[in-house]
Design an enzyme around this catalytic site. Structure first.
Site: not given
Ligand code: AMP
Length: 283
Positions: A37, A153, A187
């Site tokens: 993030h 997504q 997760r």
């Molecule tokens: P989430 O909180 O899981 O909904 O993720 C929020 C944003 O962070 C989304 O755009 C995800 O694709 C991005 N994101 C989550 N994990 C990663 C990662 N390991 N590397 C880059 N972006 C990430």
């Protein structure tokens, strides 16, 4: 750093910012922030005068059997991380604020939401596009940042923006991984020791696919089969392993142009996704 919990305050802050001629970059998240993030936040920080991180665990994108109630959260830690990265605003509305009554209006992108993650999560993308559209109307960003980790997504949101003429530029940022290659995810913390070790195979299998392609393999089914064999050796259950055109997500048999190799594997109830783009030309 401002903490904003209401739509009214967020909209008036956005209006004021725009009146001052400043641009807003938004990083939509569900919180429990990690370095993945924060890489989006850092990119947003370098592109925009004002950076907003939204934190909202969006009920609408979870199916009834999914892990919403156990989805991790730690707002205090998130605030510290955002403050350290010079975020201007955390927008963290509660459920009632975002959905004061049962919504009758949904944003639904067709076709490309029906395969890959859409098979086992049929309403997931409808929930995502609806909340992202709402966030765009509330935060009024010029740019919005998403991770390649959720590649489908990304493509769905890019299509929504194109189809509905949102005046927002979508920036896709690279996948951030742990030292051993596992893609960072909120997760991951639920994996037990054995599962955590096994989960490394997800990335290893994608790297193996990349190697096969570099050696000249062009048959997508053969590559999918090799990945499957590697993942079948661990306890995680394969949801899908697929090779698709990276731009339109159509299924392909022959490896050419830009391809997406994507997979989803579930350990007990913990669903992990990962992907790789090969021949990454400009999408
Ligand atoms: P989430 O909180 O899981 O909904 O993720 C929020 C944003 O962070 C989304 O755009 C995800 O694709 C991005 N994101 C989550 N994990 C990663 C990662 N390991 N590397 C880059 N972006 C990430």
């Amino acid at each position: 750093m401002k903490i904003i919990e209401t739509i009214e305050e967020m909209q008036s802050f956005a209006n004021q910012t725009i009146t001052e001629g400043k641009h807003i970059g938004i990083v939509p998240t569900m919180g429990y922030l990690h370095d993945g993030h924060m890489s989006l936040v850092n990119r947003a920080r370098s592109d925009n005068e004002i950076v907003v991180v939204s934190i909202f665990v969006n009920l609408a994108q979870f199916s009834p059997n999914e892990d919403l109630s156990t989805y991790p959260h730690d707002l205090e830690a998130d605030k510290t991380k955002c403050e350290d990265s010079n975020v201007d605003v955390i927008f963290c509305p509660n459920e009632k604020e975002m959905y004061p009554s049962v919504p009758l209006t949904w944003v639904n992108v067709d076709i490309i939401t029906k395969y890959l993650c859409g098979i086992n999560r049929p309403n997931h993308f409808k929930g995502v596009t609806t909340i992202v559209a709402k966030l765009f109307n509330i935060v009024k960003p010029s740019k919005s940042y998403f991770g390649q980790k959720d590649y489908q997504q990304n493509r769905v949101i890019i299509k929504m923006v194109e189809d509905l003429n949102f005046d927002v530029k979508i920036i896709t940022c690279p996948i951030i991984r742990e030292k051993d290659g596992l893609a960072m995810s909120s997760r991951n913390k639920y994996l037990d020791e054995k599962q955590r070790k096994e989960a490394v195979v997800l990335n290893k299998s994608l790297e193996r696919a990349k190697w096969l392609i570099a050696r000249g393999e062009t048959n997508a089914s053969k590559i999918e089969f090799e990945i499957k064999q590697m993942i079948n050796k661990i306890s995680g259950e394969i949801d899908y392993i697929e090779i698709r055109n990276a731009k339109n997500l159509y299924k392909i048999e022959l490896i050419q142009d830009d391809v997406l190799i994507a997979l989803a594997v579930t350990f007990d109830n913990i669903r992990l996704i990962d992907n790789i783009i090969i021949n990454n030309k400009k999408l």
